[in-house]
Scaffold this motif. Structure first.
Motif, PDB file in Angstrom:
ATOM      1  N   PHE A   2       0.848  -1.176   0.000  1.00 39.63           N
ATOM      2  CA  PHE A   2       0.000   0.000   0.000  1.00 39.63           C
ATOM      3  C   PHE A   2       0.890   1.234   0.000  1.00 39.63           C
ATOM      4  O   PHE A   2       1.962   1.229   0.592  1.00 39.63           O
ATOM      5  CB  PHE A   2      -0.871   0.065   1.260  1.00 39.63           C
ATOM      6  N   VAL A   3       0.423   2.283  -0.646  1.00 38.41           N
ATOM      7  CA  VAL A   3       1.083   3.578  -0.524  1.00 38.41           C
ATOM      8  C   VAL A   3       0.146   4.469   0.242  1.00 38.41           C
ATOM      9  O   VAL A   3      -0.995   4.664  -0.135  1.00 38.41           O
ATOM     10  CB  VAL A   3       1.394   4.180  -1.892  1.00 38.41           C
ATOM     11  N   SER A   4       0.627   5.014   1.328  1.00 37.97           N
ATOM     12  CA  SER A   4      -0.256   5.658   2.274  1.00 37.97           C
ATOM     13  C   SER A   4       0.218   7.060   2.575  1.00 37.97           C
ATOM     14  O   SER A   4       1.379   7.257   2.912  1.00 37.97           O
ATOM     15  CB  SER A   4      -0.248   4.811   3.542  1.00 37.97           C
ATOM     16  N   THR A 154      -4.470   6.956   0.936  1.00 40.25           N
ATOM     17  CA  THR A 154      -3.786   5.673   0.793  1.00 40.25           C
ATOM     18  C   THR A 154      -3.973   5.177  -0.630  1.00 40.25           C
ATOM     19  O   THR A 154      -5.091   5.173  -1.135  1.00 40.25           O
ATOM     20  CB  THR A 154      -4.376   4.634   1.764  1.00 40.25           C
ATOM     21  N   ILE A 155      -2.876   4.765  -1.289  1.00 44.38           N
ATOM     22  CA  ILE A 155      -2.954   4.217  -2.642  1.00 44.38           C
ATOM     23  C   ILE A 155      -2.519   2.763  -2.591  1.00 44.38           C
ATOM     24  O   ILE A 155      -1.344   2.479  -2.419  1.00 44.38           O
ATOM     25  CB  ILE A 155      -2.057   4.991  -3.626  1.00 44.38           C
ATOM     26  N   PRO A 156      -3.441   1.816  -2.693  1.00 45.94           N
ATOM     27  CA  PRO A 156      -3.048   0.407  -2.652  1.00 45.94           C
ATOM     28  C   PRO A 156      -2.419  -0.037  -3.970  1.00 45.94           C
ATOM     29  O   PRO A 156      -2.901   0.303  -5.041  1.00 45.94           O
ATOM     30  CB  PRO A 156      -4.372  -0.314  -2.402  1.00 45.94           C
ATOM     31  N   GLY A 160      -4.796   0.067  -6.779  1.00 44.43           N
ATOM     32  CA  GLY A 160      -4.967   1.475  -7.085  1.00 44.43           C
ATOM     33  C   GLY A 160      -6.267   2.070  -6.598  1.00 44.43           C
ATOM     34  O   GLY A 160      -6.631   3.166  -7.005  1.00 44.43           O
ATOM     35  N   ASN A 161      -6.995   1.375  -5.708  1.00 45.99           N
ATOM     36  CA  ASN A 161      -8.256   1.897  -5.172  1.00 45.99           C
ATOM     37  C   ASN A 161      -7.964   2.841  -4.008  1.00 45.99           C
ATOM     38  O   ASN A 161      -7.856   2.424  -2.862  1.00 45.99           O
ATOM     39  CB  ASN A 161      -9.158   0.747  -4.717  1.00 45.99           C
ATOM     40  N   VAL A 162      -7.841   4.118  -4.315  1.00 42.17           N
ATOM     41  CA  VAL A 162      -7.353   5.100  -3.357  1.00 42.17           C
ATOM     42  C   VAL A 162      -8.387   5.362  -2.268  1.00 42.17           C
ATOM     43  O   VAL A 162      -9.578   5.469  -2.533  1.00 42.17           O
ATOM     44  CB  VAL A 162      -7.004   6.419  -4.073  1.00 42.17           C
ATOM     45  N   THR A 163      -7.920   5.473  -1.009  1.00 38.80           N
ATOM     46  CA  THR A 163      -8.794   5.810   0.106  1.00 38.80           C
ATOM     47  C   THR A 163      -8.156   6.898   0.952  1.00 38.80           C
ATOM     48  O   THR A 163      -6.968   7.201   0.821  1.00 38.80           O
ATOM     49  CB  THR A 163      -9.071   4.588   1.009  1.00 38.80           C
ATOM     50  N   THR A 164      -8.949   7.494   1.826  1.00 34.58           N
ATOM     51  CA  THR A 164      -8.454   8.506   2.752  1.00 34.58           C
ATOM     52  C   THR A 164      -9.099   8.285   4.111  1.00 34.58           C
ATOM     53  O   THR A 164     -10.252   7.838   4.189  1.00 34.58           O
ATOM     54  CB  THR A 164      -8.770   9.930   2.236  1.00 34.58           C
ATOM     55  N   PRO A 165      -8.375   8.532   5.227  1.00 41.62           N
ATOM     56  CA  PRO A 165      -8.971   8.324   6.549  1.00 41.62           C
ATOM     57  C   PRO A 165     -10.039   9.364   6.847  1.00 41.62           C
ATOM     58  O   PRO A 165      -9.949  10.512   6.423  1.00 41.62           O
ATOM     59  CB  PRO A 165      -7.781   8.460   7.502  1.00 41.62           C
ATOM     60  N   SER A 174     -12.197   5.646   9.829  1.00 39.06           N
ATOM     61  CA  SER A 174     -12.559   4.703   8.781  1.00 39.06           C
ATOM     62  C   SER A 174     -11.884   5.192   7.503  1.00 39.06           C
ATOM     63  O   SER A 174     -11.144   6.166   7.511  1.00 39.06           O
ATOM     64  CB  SER A 174     -14.082   4.669   8.614  1.00 39.06           C
ATOM     65  N   ARG A 175     -12.151   4.516   6.377  1.00 40.31           N
ATOM     66  CA  ARG A 175     -11.502   4.935   5.136  1.00 40.31           C
ATOM     67  C   ARG A 175     -12.559   5.183   4.076  1.00 40.31           C
ATOM     68  O   ARG A 175     -13.468   4.377   3.880  1.00 40.31           O
ATOM     69  CB  ARG A 175     -10.503   3.873   4.677  1.00 40.31           C
TER      70      ARG A 175
END
Length: 234
Positions: A2-4, A154-156, A160-165, A174-175
């Motif tokens: 993951f890229v976070s 966060t970039i998995p 590539g399904n990007v999320t943010t806290p 949560s994300r």
């Protein structure tokens, strides 16, 4: 892996813009200006990944991205077609003794430290291109650069399904999914937006994090916004 993009301090609430419902930024009490904090971790064990490449740099538009023959996405100005036999140097191309200067690529390669992190503390706007890992062409995103805004996502890799806290201050976040709006142009905002335009600001909106501010125009198209735009000026 993951890229976070990780927080450096506690969450703090900020008000949402037009169309938004509020968002969370991360900053220290002394943080001013814009910043992007990125951490790369192993997908299976979530352990930090040291020495992982991350390409990042300013973009003039969210659409300023192209797919290369090598199978990766990059900024358009970083790709130049040259004839066979050309000698490519640092910003120059030599063909049959003639030297031509080409535009410099604004992307910079970062390498994560021992804790899997990099810091971009001076991103220039209005948009910023980020590509994580260097091995997967779809792990790229363009985010907005707005005053005093700390990007947190966060970039998995490889999905590539990007999320943010997201969550209240002090709570375990949560994300939320990060939405990259499909825009066809960049609106300069010099005379405002056409009457009837609907603006959605960068931040949390309808359960997603909008990567950059955009406007739905009366003609049915969407335009990315370089800056705050008044509605009804045209």
């Amino acid at each position: 892996m993951f890229v976070s993009v990780v927080a450096v301090a506690a969450y703090e609430w900020t008000s949402g813009g037009a169309g938004g419902s509020g968002n969370i930024s991360t900053s220290s009490s002394g943080q001013t200006g814009e910043a992007i904090f990125i951490q790369v971790v192993n997908e299976s064990g979530m352990a930090p990944m040291a020495g992982t490449p991350v390409l990042a740099g300013p973009a003039s538009s969210p659409n300023d991205v192209t797919f290369t023959p090598a199978g990766i996405y990059t900024l358009i100005e970083c790709v130049h077609e040259v004839p066979n036999g050309a000698v490519v140097g640092n910003g120059t191309v030599v063909v049959n003794g003639t030297t031509t200067t080409v535009a410099a690529c604004p992307l910079k390669e970062y390498k994560t430290d021992a804790s899997g992190r990099i810091s971009i503390t001076d991103p220039s706007g209005p948009f910023y291109f980020i590509e994580a890992g260097g091995n997967f062409g779809w792990n790229d995103i363009v985010v907005g650069v707005e005053a005093n805004n700390v990007v947190n996502m966060t970039i998995p890799v490889p999905s590539g399904n990007v999320t943010t806290p997201w969550g209240s201050p002090g709570a375990t976040p949560s994300r939320l999914t990060v939405l990259s709006p499909q825009t066809t142009t960049v609106w300069p905002c010099g005379q405002g937006l056409p009457s009837g335009s609907a603006v959605t600001a960068q931040g949390v909106y309808a359960g997603e994090y909008v990567a950059f501010s955009y406007a739905a125009l009366p003609n049915g198209t969407k335009a990315a916004l370089r800056e705050d735009c008044a509605v009804g000026g045209l």
